[in-house]
Design a protein around this motif. Structure first.
Motif, PDB file in Angstrom:
ATOM      1  N   PRO A  69      42.948  43.420  39.264  1.00 41.31           N
ATOM      2  CA  PRO A  69      44.243  42.610  39.805  1.00 41.31           C
ATOM      3  C   PRO A  69      43.505  41.282  40.506  1.00 41.31           C
ATOM      4  O   PRO A  69      42.324  41.332  41.235  1.00 41.31           O
ATOM      5  CB  PRO A  69      44.854  43.531  40.527  1.00 41.31           C
ATOM      6  CG  PRO A  69      44.472  44.947  40.436  1.00 41.31           C
ATOM      7  CD  PRO A  69      43.213  44.842  39.911  1.00 41.31           C
ATOM      8  N   THR A 126      47.725  38.522  44.913  1.00 42.85           N
ATOM      9  CA  THR A 126      49.009  38.292  44.444  1.00 42.85           C
ATOM     10  C   THR A 126      49.648  38.506  45.722  1.00 42.85           C
ATOM     11  O   THR A 126      49.247  38.965  46.850  1.00 42.85           O
ATOM     12  CB  THR A 126      49.301  39.709  43.567  1.00 42.85           C
ATOM     13  OG1 THR A 126      50.646  39.557  43.039  1.00 42.85           O
ATOM     14  CG2 THR A 126      48.901  41.122  44.456  1.00 42.85           C
ATOM     15  N   ASP A 130      52.863  46.501  40.508  1.00 41.70           N
ATOM     16  CA  ASP A 130      51.901  45.651  40.082  1.00 41.70           C
ATOM     17  C   ASP A 130      51.217  45.888  38.615  1.00 41.70           C
ATOM     18  O   ASP A 130      50.900  44.851  38.003  1.00 41.70           O
ATOM     19  CB  ASP A 130      50.695  45.690  40.974  1.00 41.70           C
ATOM     20  CG  ASP A 130      50.791  45.508  42.510  1.00 41.70           C
ATOM     21  OD1 ASP A 130      51.264  44.380  42.847  1.00 41.70           O
ATOM     22  OD2 ASP A 130      50.915  46.652  43.193  1.00 41.70           O
ATOM     23  N   VAL A 181      51.427  39.460  38.506  1.00 43.46           N
ATOM     24  CA  VAL A 181      50.766  39.148  39.644  1.00 43.46           C
ATOM     25  C   VAL A 181      51.762  37.915  40.252  1.00 43.46           C
ATOM     26  O   VAL A 181      52.218  37.166  39.454  1.00 43.46           O
ATOM     27  CB  VAL A 181      49.518  38.412  39.098  1.00 43.46           C
ATOM     28  CG1 VAL A 181      48.741  37.502  40.248  1.00 43.46           C
ATOM     29  CG2 VAL A 181      48.798  39.351  38.429  1.00 43.46           C
ATOM     30  N   GLN A 221      47.109  32.002  39.275  1.00 47.72           N
ATOM     31  CA  GLN A 221      47.103  33.298  39.768  1.00 47.72           C
ATOM     32  C   GLN A 221      46.864  33.916  38.326  1.00 47.72           C
ATOM     33  O   GLN A 221      47.099  33.530  37.143  1.00 47.72           O
ATOM     34  CB  GLN A 221      48.783  33.414  39.882  1.00 47.72           C
ATOM     35  CG  GLN A 221      49.480  32.973  39.169  1.00 47.72           C
ATOM     36  CD  GLN A 221      51.029  33.050  39.485  1.00 47.72           C
ATOM     37  OE1 GLN A 221      51.431  31.810  39.932  1.00 47.72           O
ATOM     38  NE2 GLN A 221      51.890  34.135  39.534  1.00 47.72           N
ATOM     39  N   PHE A 244      44.351  37.788  36.593  1.00 51.69           N
ATOM     40  CA  PHE A 244      43.644  38.821  36.811  1.00 51.69           C
ATOM     41  C   PHE A 244      42.361  39.069  35.738  1.00 51.69           C
ATOM     42  O   PHE A 244      42.584  38.285  34.736  1.00 51.69           O
ATOM     43  CB  PHE A 244      44.578  40.148  36.562  1.00 51.69           C
ATOM     44  CG  PHE A 244      45.121  40.334  35.202  1.00 51.69           C
ATOM     45  CD1 PHE A 244      44.515  41.567  34.228  1.00 51.69           C
ATOM     46  CD2 PHE A 244      45.880  39.518  34.681  1.00 51.69           C
ATOM     47  CE1 PHE A 244      45.138  41.668  33.309  1.00 51.69           C
ATOM     48  CE2 PHE A 244      46.570  39.751  33.365  1.00 51.69           C
ATOM     49  CZ  PHE A 244      46.052  40.885  32.562  1.00 51.69           C
TER      50      PHE A 244
END
Length: 439
Positions: free
Chosen positions: A328, A331, A343, A389, A408, A410
């Motif tokens: 991840p 966030t 998540d 996220v 943003q 991952f």
């Protein structure tokens, strides 16, 4: 950064186009992966040349995939495979990868949007100038059911390569040589306009097998949203008269893994617990445990917790099961809706479950319209991964004009996909395992 009302109102006319758009996309897409025997190589991308992306990076790694474009979700990548040097065949990683939703609620509670299925994200594909795709190629995209039927074709998909800095650096044991390599990436991205927003959807494929998925929001602050008060906005401009309304960007990605050409992947969760020193030890102990995720799960990221998706058929040359770890990014979890409270979601594959919120396809009577409702206890045999996220956007003076990109996203990190670092120099190729013992 609320979008203008004209664009929003227009988007409502396109809601009924989703099923047709998915059908159009399917004409250039391969279906779900079929399980293969352990000896079978990963299949090559099943698409025509126009919809194929193949890039051999200067460090020796080749990425291959197909693409198509959907009316709401925008760019979809399919049959993604990774072939580093030393691997005789491509290693299949993902059957499909795309955005699952961009949910935008405002802090004052007066507005809340689903930008993919309620605001025309896919319809807002922007034409790119050559300078926006340095060293690369801009492909022409035909937008399904285009709102402007006279101009459905947009030069809006960039594929290019980029250096990312050190892939590794290590001084030799003798001290007279440094092993180092500068990493190379394949970048694929589009720009989609939703009112005042302009979203950069970036997919970055590294030469070490890592995949990075990012959304960058840029464009303008909405000129109609300077009516917030203290606590729900930030003063922009001279004095403290105009408060830009704060809001959240909750971005979902939908991933259908197909490791080694099989949809029958497994999901595992790992948790580590640190305990105080005991039994004369100098420091604390740390124990990691594995939990097999066999049923659908709404997962929450915690300290020292992570998940991986494991191949059911393939192993690397060390006889370890291939897998990809979900990493991840930063966030800010939005707790205002049930579907944004977690998540990651692992759900059993269902063709109609295409969007994380405001799902437009008919999944039958009583079926949920958001990803939290998809988690209903089914056994995982063909897992779909949804990653959420969030970013809480409190505007600042520097956000005008135009607004700098805020990112943003991952990553998916290879875990035991290859037996060694795929960029290992030949001089170190024998240093696998416990080198001191020669094993």
């Amino acid at each position: 950064m609320r979008v203008n009302r004209i664009s929003r109102a227009r988007s409502r006319t396109a809601v009924g186009l989703s099923v047709a758009a998915l059908a159009v996309g399917a004409t250039t897409a391969a279906g779900p992966a079929v399980a293969q025997s352990k000896a079978a190589p990963a299949a090559a991308p099943a698409c025509s040349t126009a919809y194929k992306i193949e890039q051999k990076l200067s460090t020796g790694t080749t990425w291959r995939m197909c693409w198509h474009y959907e009316s709401e979700a925008g760019l979809v990548l399919e049959n993604i495979s990774y072939q580093p040097k030393g691997e005789a065949q491509p290693i299949k990683v993902l059957t499909s990868a795309k955005l699952g939703q961009i949910h935008v609620p405002y802090d004052d509670g007066k507005a809340e949007y689903d930008d993919l299925t309620g605001a025309g994200f896919g319809q807002g594909l922007m034409k790119m100038a050559p300078g926006e795709c340095p060293g690369g190629t801009i492909k022409t995209v035909k937008i399904p059911n285009a709102w402007d039927p006279q101009h459905p074709n947009v030069n809006g998909l960039c594929t290019t390569t980029r250096s990312r800095g050190h892939a590794y650096r290590m001084e030799a044991d003798t001290g007279n040589k440094v092993f180092q390599t500068q990493g190379k990436d394949l970048l694929i991205y589009t720009v989609n306009k939703v009112g005042w927003y302009e979203y950069i959807s970036e997919w970055r494929f590294q030469d070490d097998g890592t995949i990075n998925m990012n959304i960058g929001a840029t464009g303008s602050l909405s000129p109609g949203d300077y009516d917030a008060g203290d606590g729900r906005g930030w003063p922009i401009g001279t004095g403290a008269k105009a408060y830009a309304t704060s809001h959240s960007h909750n971005v979902f990605w939908r991933l259908d893994f197909g490791l080694d050409g099989s949809s029958k992947n497994k999901v595992e969760q790992y948790d580590s617990v640190v305990s105080p020193p005991r039994n004369g030890n100098e420091g604390p102990t740390n124990k990691t445990t594995r939990t097999k995720v066999t049923k659908e799960l709404a997962g929450d990221a915690q300290n020292m917790r992570w998940w991986r998706v494991v191949s059911d058929t393939g192993k690397n040359k060390d006889n370890h099961a291939r897998s990809y770890e979900i990493v991840p990014g930063a966030t800010t979890k939005y707790l205002g809706r049930p579907f944004t409270k977690h998540d990651v979601y692992f759900t059993e594959y269902k063709q109609c479950e295409q969007f994380a919120t405001n799902n437009l396809l008919n999944c039958g009577a009583g079926a949920g319209k958001s990803v939290d409702k998809y988690v209903n206890g089914q056994t995982l045999t063909h897992p779909i991964v949804w990653v959420n996220v969030g970013f809480h956007h409190i505007a600042r003076d520097e956000d005008q004009q135009p607004m700098p990109v805020h990112w943003q996203g991952f990553s998916l990190a290879p875990r035991d996909v290859t037996a060694m670092n795929p960029l290992t120099p030949p001089e170190l190729a024998n240093q696998n395992g416990h080198v001191e013992n020669g094993s």
